[in-house]
Design a protein around this motif. Structure first.
Motif, short mmCIF file in Angstrom:
data_model
loop_
_atom_site.label_atom_id
_atom_site.label_comp_id
_atom_site.label_asym_id
_atom_site.label_seq_id
_atom_site.Cartn_x
_atom_site.Cartn_y
_atom_site.Cartn_z
N PHE A 1 0.82 -1.21 0.00
CA PHE A 1 0.00 0.00 0.00
C PHE A 1 0.85 1.26 0.00
CE2 PHE A 1 -3.59 -2.47 1.64
CZ PHE A 1 -4.64 -1.86 0.98
N LEU A 2 0.31 2.29 -0.66
CA LEU A 2 0.73 3.66 -0.39
C LEU A 2 -0.36 4.21 0.52
CD1 LEU A 2 2.59 6.10 -0.84
CD2 LEU A 2 1.04 6.80 -2.66
N ILE A 3 0.02 4.58 1.74
CA ILE A 3 -0.91 5.13 2.72
C ILE A 3 -0.75 6.64 2.72
CG2 ILE A 3 -1.56 5.20 5.16
CD1 ILE A 3 -2.16 2.52 3.82
N VAL A 4 -1.87 7.34 2.57
CA VAL A 4 -1.85 8.80 2.55
C VAL A 4 -2.72 9.33 3.68
CG1 VAL A 4 -1.41 8.89 0.07
CG2 VAL A 4 -3.77 8.99 0.90
N LYS A 5 -2.46 10.58 4.04
CA LYS A 5 -3.29 11.32 5.01
C LYS A 5 -3.87 12.53 4.31
CE LYS A 5 -0.93 10.52 9.45
NZ LYS A 5 -0.21 11.21 10.54
N GLY A 6 -5.09 12.89 4.72
CA GLY A 6 -5.71 14.12 4.23
C GLY A 6 -6.55 13.91 2.99
N ASN A 7 -7.49 14.82 2.81
CA ASN A 7 -8.34 14.83 1.62
C ASN A 7 -8.60 16.28 1.23
OD1 ASN A 7 -9.93 14.02 -0.46
ND2 ASN A 7 -11.68 13.42 0.79
N PRO A 8 -7.85 16.86 0.32
CA PRO A 8 -6.86 16.25 -0.56
C PRO A 8 -5.62 15.76 0.20
CG PRO A 8 -6.79 18.63 -0.80
CD PRO A 8 -7.95 18.32 0.12
N ILE A 9 -4.81 14.96 -0.50
CA ILE A 9 -3.63 14.36 0.12
C ILE A 9 -2.70 15.43 0.67
CG2 ILE A 9 -1.59 12.93 -0.27
CD1 ILE A 9 -3.16 11.51 -2.51
N GLU A 10 -2.29 15.22 1.92
CA GLU A 10 -1.33 16.11 2.57
C GLU A 10 0.03 15.44 2.73
OE1 GLU A 10 -3.26 16.95 6.25
OE2 GLU A 10 -4.90 18.03 5.30
N SER A 11 0.03 14.11 2.99
CA SER A 11 1.28 13.41 3.22
C SER A 11 1.11 11.93 2.91
CB SER A 11 1.75 13.60 4.67
OG SER A 11 0.79 13.09 5.57
N PHE A 12 2.25 11.23 2.80
CA PHE A 12 2.25 9.80 2.54
C PHE A 12 3.36 9.14 3.35
CE2 PHE A 12 4.92 11.86 -0.59
CZ PHE A 12 6.03 11.04 -0.71
N LEU A 13 3.16 7.86 3.63
CA LEU A 13 4.05 7.11 4.52
C LEU A 13 5.07 6.30 3.74
CD1 LEU A 13 4.60 6.12 7.47
CD2 LEU A 13 3.00 4.24 6.97
N LEU A 14 6.34 6.41 4.15
CA LEU A 14 7.40 5.55 3.63
C LEU A 14 8.13 4.91 4.80
CD1 LEU A 14 8.97 7.61 0.70
CD2 LEU A 14 7.30 5.75 0.57
N MET A 15 8.62 3.71 4.56
CA MET A 15 9.36 2.95 5.56
C MET A 15 10.84 3.04 5.22
SD MET A 15 6.46 1.96 6.71
CE MET A 15 6.94 0.88 8.02
N LYS A 16 11.70 3.11 6.24
CA LYS A 16 13.13 3.26 6.02
C LYS A 16 13.85 1.92 6.13
CE LYS A 16 16.89 5.67 5.48
NZ LYS A 16 17.28 5.93 4.13
N HIS A 17 14.49 1.53 5.04
CA HIS A 17 15.44 0.42 5.03
C HIS A 17 16.82 1.03 5.26
CE1 HIS A 17 13.59 -3.36 3.83
NE2 HIS A 17 12.75 -2.68 3.08
N PRO A 18 17.82 0.24 5.57
CA PRO A 18 19.15 0.83 5.79
C PRO A 18 19.66 1.69 4.64
CG PRO A 18 19.13 -1.44 6.55
CD PRO A 18 17.81 -1.20 5.87
N LYS A 19 19.33 1.31 3.38
CA LYS A 19 19.89 2.02 2.23
C LYS A 19 18.86 2.72 1.35
CE LYS A 19 23.80 -1.10 1.91
NZ LYS A 19 24.54 -2.05 1.09
N ARG A 20 17.56 2.61 1.69
CA ARG A 20 16.55 3.19 0.80
C ARG A 20 15.21 3.33 1.52
NH1 ARG A 20 13.45 -1.30 -0.45
NH2 ARG A 20 14.58 -3.24 -0.24
N TRP A 21 14.30 4.05 0.87
CA TRP A 21 12.92 4.14 1.34
C TRP A 21 12.10 3.07 0.66
CZ3 TRP A 21 11.79 6.86 5.47
CH2 TRP A 21 12.61 7.92 5.82
N ASP A 22 11.06 2.61 1.33
CA ASP A 22 10.21 1.57 0.78
C ASP A 22 8.79 1.75 1.29
OD1 ASP A 22 9.54 -0.67 -0.69
OD2 ASP A 22 10.62 -2.09 0.57
N LEU A 23 7.90 0.92 0.81
CA LEU A 23 6.51 0.93 1.22
C LEU A 23 6.18 -0.36 1.96
CD1 LEU A 23 5.62 2.22 -2.21
CD2 LEU A 23 4.75 3.36 -0.20
N PRO A 24 5.16 -0.35 2.80
CA PRO A 24 4.76 -1.60 3.44
C PRO A 24 4.24 -2.57 2.38
CG PRO A 24 3.25 0.18 4.05
CD PRO A 24 4.35 0.78 3.24
N LYS A 25 4.95 -3.68 2.21
CA LYS A 25 4.58 -4.67 1.20
C LYS A 25 5.24 -5.99 1.53
CE LYS A 25 8.27 -4.10 -2.22
NZ LYS A 25 9.26 -3.60 -1.29
N GLY A 26 4.82 -7.05 0.85
CA GLY A 26 5.44 -8.35 1.04
C GLY A 26 4.93 -9.35 0.04
#
Length: 142
Positions: A9-34
């Motif tokens: 998922f790309l999880i967002v806040k706000g309507n209209p969108i104000e922000s979105f959530l990213l997860m931090k890996h040691p070397k990059r940003w990612d999204l919650p997935k599997g």
């Protein structure tokens, strides 16, 4: 070439969108997935992974039924597939967080809410195209 499938998922806040959530890996940003488990639909996988990795449940979000983003790229799996390259397909869904949730990170060292201000340049291979597709989707929905 072996193939693998993941959903998230790309999880967002706000309507209209104000922000979105990213997860931090040691070397990059990612999204919650599997990876999709046997017998699981793409949506079931995405919801399971979201809850496992962030603590955000299906009851905390509203899924946009008109958005689905799919991409493919080659990944080298050191353990899975004996170090061979595999074609990875990733499906992302879009959801709005309906209420504040304290994140419970289980697989990532950190997470961050990024301001929604397209165009975004975060990670070319997997994130930038998704964010551009969401921006186009949101503009087309107005």
């Amino acid at each position: 070439m072996p193939q693998t499938r993941a959903c998230g998922f790309l999880i967002v806040k706000g309507n209209p969108i104000e922000s979105f959530l990213l997860m931090k890996h040691p070397k990059r940003w990612d999204l919650p997935k599997g990876h999709v488990d046997e017998g699981e639909t793409d949506m079931q996988c995405a919801l399971r992974e979201l809850e496992e990795e962030t603590g955000i449940t299906a009851e905390d979000i509203t899924v946009d039924p008109n958005f689905r983003y799919e991409l493919q790229y080659v990944v080298n799996y050191k353990k899975k597939f004996g170090g061979e390259d595999a074609l990875k397909t990733v499906v992302y869904f879009l959801a709005r967080l309906d209420r504040d949730v304290e994140l419970n990170l289980t697989e990532h060292g950190d997470a961050q809410w990024f301001d929604w201000n397209p165009p975004h340049t975060i990670q070319e291979q997997t994130i930038d195209g998704l964010l551009a597709a969401v921006a186009e989707h949101v503009e087309g929905s107005k």
